[in-house]
Design a protein around this motif. Sequence first.
Motif, PDB file in Angstrom:
ATOM      1  N   GLU A 137      -4.847  94.251  68.997  1.00  0.00           N
ATOM      2  CA  GLU A 137      -3.661  94.545  69.802  1.00  0.00           C
ATOM      3  C   GLU A 137      -2.404  94.158  69.033  1.00  0.00           C
ATOM      4  N   LEU A 138      -2.423  92.935  68.512  1.00  0.00           N
ATOM      5  CA  LEU A 138      -1.239  92.428  67.834  1.00  0.00           C
ATOM      6  C   LEU A 138      -0.963  93.201  66.550  1.00  0.00           C
ATOM      7  N   LYS A 139      -2.042  93.508  65.833  1.00  0.00           N
ATOM      8  CA  LYS A 139      -1.885  94.231  64.563  1.00  0.00           C
ATOM      9  C   LYS A 139      -1.248  95.583  64.784  1.00  0.00           C
ATOM     10  N   GLN A 140      -1.809  96.321  65.786  1.00  0.00           N
ATOM     11  CA  GLN A 140      -1.277  97.662  66.043  1.00  0.00           C
ATOM     12  C   GLN A 140       0.191  97.574  66.427  1.00  0.00           C
ATOM     13  N   MET A 141       0.494  96.551  67.225  1.00  0.00           N
ATOM     14  CA  MET A 141       1.858  96.403  67.702  1.00  0.00           C
ATOM     15  C   MET A 141       2.796  96.121  66.525  1.00  0.00           C
ATOM     16  N   ALA A 142       2.348  95.251  65.618  1.00  0.00           N
ATOM     17  CA  ALA A 142       3.174  94.922  64.450  1.00  0.00           C
ATOM     18  C   ALA A 142       3.402  96.175  63.611  1.00  0.00           C
ATOM     19  N   GLU A 143       2.344  96.969  63.509  1.00  0.00           N
ATOM     20  CA  GLU A 143       2.444  98.201  62.755  1.00  0.00           C
ATOM     21  C   GLU A 143       3.486  99.118  63.380  1.00  0.00           C
ATOM     22  N   PRO A 177       6.182  95.179  57.622  1.00  0.00           N
ATOM     23  CA  PRO A 177       5.291  95.329  56.482  1.00  0.00           C
ATOM     24  C   PRO A 177       4.187  94.263  56.526  1.00  0.00           C
ATOM     25  N   GLY A 178       3.049  94.618  55.931  1.00  0.00           N
ATOM     26  CA  GLY A 178       1.824  93.830  56.009  1.00  0.00           C
ATOM     27  C   GLY A 178       1.987  92.322  56.035  1.00  0.00           C
ATOM     28  N   GLU A 179       2.665  91.816  55.020  1.00  0.00           N
ATOM     29  CA  GLU A 179       2.699  90.357  54.898  1.00  0.00           C
ATOM     30  C   GLU A 179       3.542  89.720  55.999  1.00  0.00           C
ATOM     31  N   ARG A 180       4.658  90.377  56.250  1.00  0.00           N
ATOM     32  CA  ARG A 180       5.525  89.814  57.277  1.00  0.00           C
ATOM     33  C   ARG A 180       4.859  89.873  58.642  1.00  0.00           C
ATOM     34  N   ALA A 181       4.100  90.965  58.836  1.00  0.00           N
ATOM     35  CA  ALA A 181       3.383  91.110  60.096  1.00  0.00           C
ATOM     36  C   ALA A 181       2.444  89.931  60.304  1.00  0.00           C
ATOM     37  N   GLU A 182       1.666  89.620  59.222  1.00  0.00           N
ATOM     38  CA  GLU A 182       0.734  88.496  59.296  1.00  0.00           C
ATOM     39  C   GLU A 182       1.476  87.222  59.692  1.00  0.00           C
ATOM     40  N   ARG A 183       2.584  87.006  58.995  1.00  0.00           N
ATOM     41  CA  ARG A 183       3.328  85.773  59.229  1.00  0.00           C
ATOM     42  C   ARG A 183       3.834  85.720  60.673  1.00  0.00           C
ATOM     43  N   GLU A 184       4.388  86.845  61.069  1.00  0.00           N
ATOM     44  CA  GLU A 184       4.963  86.910  62.409  1.00  0.00           C
ATOM     45  C   GLU A 184       3.879  86.682  63.466  1.00  0.00           C
ATOM     46  N   ILE A 185       2.737  87.335  63.254  1.00  0.00           N
ATOM     47  CA  ILE A 185       1.655  87.201  64.227  1.00  0.00           C
ATOM     48  C   ILE A 185       1.201  85.757  64.315  1.00  0.00           C
ATOM     49  N   SER A 186       1.005  85.142  63.174  1.00  0.00           N
ATOM     50  CA  SER A 186       0.483  83.771  63.239  1.00  0.00           C
ATOM     51  C   SER A 186       1.522  82.831  63.852  1.00  0.00           C
ATOM     52  N   ARG A 187       2.816  83.157  63.626  1.00  0.00           N
ATOM     53  CA  ARG A 187       3.837  82.321  64.240  1.00  0.00           C
ATOM     54  C   ARG A 187       3.767  82.450  65.761  1.00  0.00           C
TER      55      ARG A 187
END
Lengths: 314, 558, 228
Positions: B394-400, B405-415
């Motif tokens: 859910e979160l990944k699709q939303m970030a997309e 961009p990939g790395e920032r998405a990861e960071r944002e999600i984990s935050r």
Amino acid sequence: MSSGFRSMHPSVAMVYYAGLLLFAALLFHPLFLATEIAGLTFLLVLQGQGRGLLRGLPFYLLMAVSVAVLNPLFSHRGAHILFYFMDQPITLEAVLYGLMMMLVLLTVFILFISYNYTVTTDKFMYLFAAAAPRTTLLTLMTMRFVPLFQRRLRQITLIQRIRGVDAGKGSLRSRMRDGMTLLKVLLTWSLEEALQTADSMKARGYGIRKRSVYGIYKLDLQDKAMLLLFTVSGWIPLFFWMKGYGVLDIYPRMKPMHLGWADAAMYASFCVFVLTPLALEGKEKWLWRSSRHSSYPSATLKKTGTRFMSSHLR
Amino acid sequence: MVLLGPSGGGKTTLLRHLKRELAPVGKVSGMIAYKGRPLSDLPAELAAGEIGMVFQNPDAQIVMDTVWHELAFSMENMGYPPAVMRSRLAEIAGLFGLEPLLYRPIHELSGGQKQLLNLASVLLLQPKLLLLDEPTSQLDPVAAREFIQTLHRLNEELSVTVIISEHRLEEVLPLADRVLLLEEGELRFQGTPRDFVRQAGKEPDSTHRAYLPTASRLFLALQPDAGSAPMESIPLTVREGKRWLHSLDGIAAGKDTNAASGGDGSAVHTSRTLAGTAEGFRAHEDPASPLSPAGASRTVPAPSNELLLGCREVTFRYTKDGVEVLKKLSLSLYRGELLAIMGGNGAGKSTLLHVMNGLLKPQRGRVTLGKGITSGFLAQNPLLYFSYDTVQEELKQMAEYAGLPGERAEREISRLLEIFQLENLLLSHPHDISGGQQQKLALAMVMLLSPDILLLDEPTKGLDPGAKERLAALLGDLRSRGVSIVLVTHDVEFAARYASRCAMLFDGGITSEGAPAEFFSSNYFYTTVVNRMVRDLLPQALTIEDVMKTWPVFASRS
Amino acid sequence: MARFRFPLLIALGLFVAGLALTSALKDRHYMLLSLVLLAVTLLPLFLRLERRPLESRELVLLAVLSAVAAVSRIPFAALPSVKPVSAIVILSAYVFGAEAGFIIGAVAALVSNIYFGQGPWTPWQMFAWGMVGLTAGWLRNTWWMKKKGGMLAFGFVWGFLFGWIMNIWYLISLPDAFSWGLVATAYASSFYLDLAHALSNVFFLAVLAGGWTKVLKRFRKKYGLLQE
């Protein structure tokens, strides 16, 4: 708002429409079919459903006319050859037969328009409940879910737009894909909630014994009288039909229509069957009209009017 | 009997064990007896009929398509003959006033009506014991109050035993004979409501206090020796609370007049003292900041004047010839605000949020967003957001979709996962996690769009007091990051405590707005319980904290 | 009255069947007979639903799937023969079996026609969609049905079969003209509609297959529903 024929017990209406369908399928005779069409059309107009009839008519006419056209093209039985079409004989009998079939189809279509208005699905299900309780329950539950799901789907559509799922934008492909995503959200959500519905059913004792049926409909004296009338007036044409009356033989050549006493009796009885609801509807219309003019002082018309009507609610 | 305790404390499980048909699967030890017989030995009809249960979600419980059908459903299950069904139906329809609704399809009913229908449908089996699992959590306050009043009537007039689990204790607790506190599957307390108050008073920092009615909480806050106070003096309702406050005030006023003139402490004197106090209260607070309750205790920056979103004379209707839901509504939102919009049922609160978020286009008027300002919307029902099989997806699709961009998405999600405490649920199905977690997940998804404005629709609905506080902390945290928040709510207490501005939506427009203190103190009915209790003494006090802050002043002056 | 209900119903059924046969043999008028035959094929499957033990959860599940299928028909009302119903019925049958598939298809047809209008086509649609579900359920354990391609082909074929079944009630009204030529004409005239149905089936199945079976299977596992 139900009144007139529509407010009668569902079994009465069911017998009426089943009878009409039976006649439409059995009595292959233009007079009977035309009477049925006329009766039903007039009933629809009296019930204020003329608009619905008009809306459906083009499609139905197209279907019916196509039968009338196709029959002579493919059927070459009959004695009188009218002309040749692409080396195939077109016979008068086949044309007539096609026209008859068109009448049958039109009768059935109009019958169902009237049926849809008079016998709503919950009435149908009420009649069915005794014979097939579980199917009835299942259908009623589905009927409850449909508007609920429609509302949910609207909510989902609105909210999913936030995450870029929008069935109203983009190529046909992506729109259909998004539409399916929305349905999937609906499915998942509704399935989860359905378990609560199941719990609530169980909590209220579903499945511990044979279910009884509660109906809001009561078979009153008028209903019984109508049932009796339908049965009697319905049997007579059926009886004559079994004796060979009421069917127009077209092939190999059309027999001349002649009306003997048997045909007359059959037709009269048939008319009683077809036209009784009309009389009922007409009587009620007339009663309302006359009562509005005479018995209520204008100042309280509205109030007494509604109160009186509510007592008529089934 | 009232069951209370935090979500996940075992209330539902207990109730379900009391209803045999719904007993959860698992290892059971011990015995449940009904009228001296083990529950499992009861005949099926008795168990289903005499123990009735109403659940949380009004919609999910309804099985049939029309009201009369639904009412008949339970009786049909029991196989009653039609005559019996007819008379019982008539009786119940009369009792609940359902007659005008009888032939309506279910989907035309309001939530409150649906829940009453559920109750009526259970009562048709003439139960001796009613189990209710947070029945009012999805209802608005008016409907909830009506529902509880009906329950009270059933209890009083038909002597039906009622076991109810509730978060809305303001109304329920005063009616209860017995209170049970469940926490982590254990019975922590059992006794009368006043006993419960006293118990909570003995342990000053127990979390149980959150479950008390406001009057009792105020009592405990102001009465240091509450633990040993006489039972009858403990207030549970607004009326009792007011009486108690006035008795206190009487003592204080008595002292005051004794000292000053040795007079008899007449009413005139009293009121003068009170007026003085109120002024003192204002004088105390005014210079610091515009009066915001509990404002001092928070570290949220004061709202700036930067306009983020403005509605100008917005008019909206759903269908061409439908009613106008919003009528020439104007509203502005500034950076760093927490604007609470209140209003009755069907006033158009949710519609307003939809319009503000651009999900619906108004027919007239405009909604203008500041430059580069984005908004995020959290609907009442978080389930609307989920379409994948795991929280992570859910979160990944939303970030997309948000274009990270990939790395920032990861960071944002984990935050976000860290803020919302969802780290352990990454691989769970979004439908399998608890309601509170679902809400957080949906919020996290909305936050991935990094909105400057967050629009929340009834975020406190169905939350227990602890969860509400955590939500408030979360919102405070977001505000300190510069996010403006608009929430529509029925929860007056929540708005009074945490909002920086309140607005009232009525008849399609904003009828009044202002800082909570002014907003609520000018209302007579639509205000916090505390305010209703102390308004004669401290008209601007909305929360217990307000009262506590000013009470010493009050006390010292007397 | 209640005691005589079943004998009465059976007697009535036999009577109508008799009438239908007479009409068919005597006048070559097949309309009634076709309805009777339809009822006869539908009956045992509905009887099975009435008789088999069924948990309330399973009943609600059937209702939900039928309702979702019925609802799915509504947004596509403007596009003729694009009906996600078939795809949903196939997937439901794939997960929950033949009987459930039949019931879902039949009930979805009946209920969605409340919105589209009941007509002489209602029993035929109930039959056609019921059969979609039934066959999908029967074939669900074959190797090719387990492959996505197989399922898509199955959906494609049923797109045409559905149209052909629906053509029957139309053809019946032309007993004398009945010839392969007529059949060909009728089927040719409905070819594009059937093709649209078949292609939309393939498309819907392709989009839905993974996600929906996962959702449905999750439910079957979570609550132990309708395991045969």
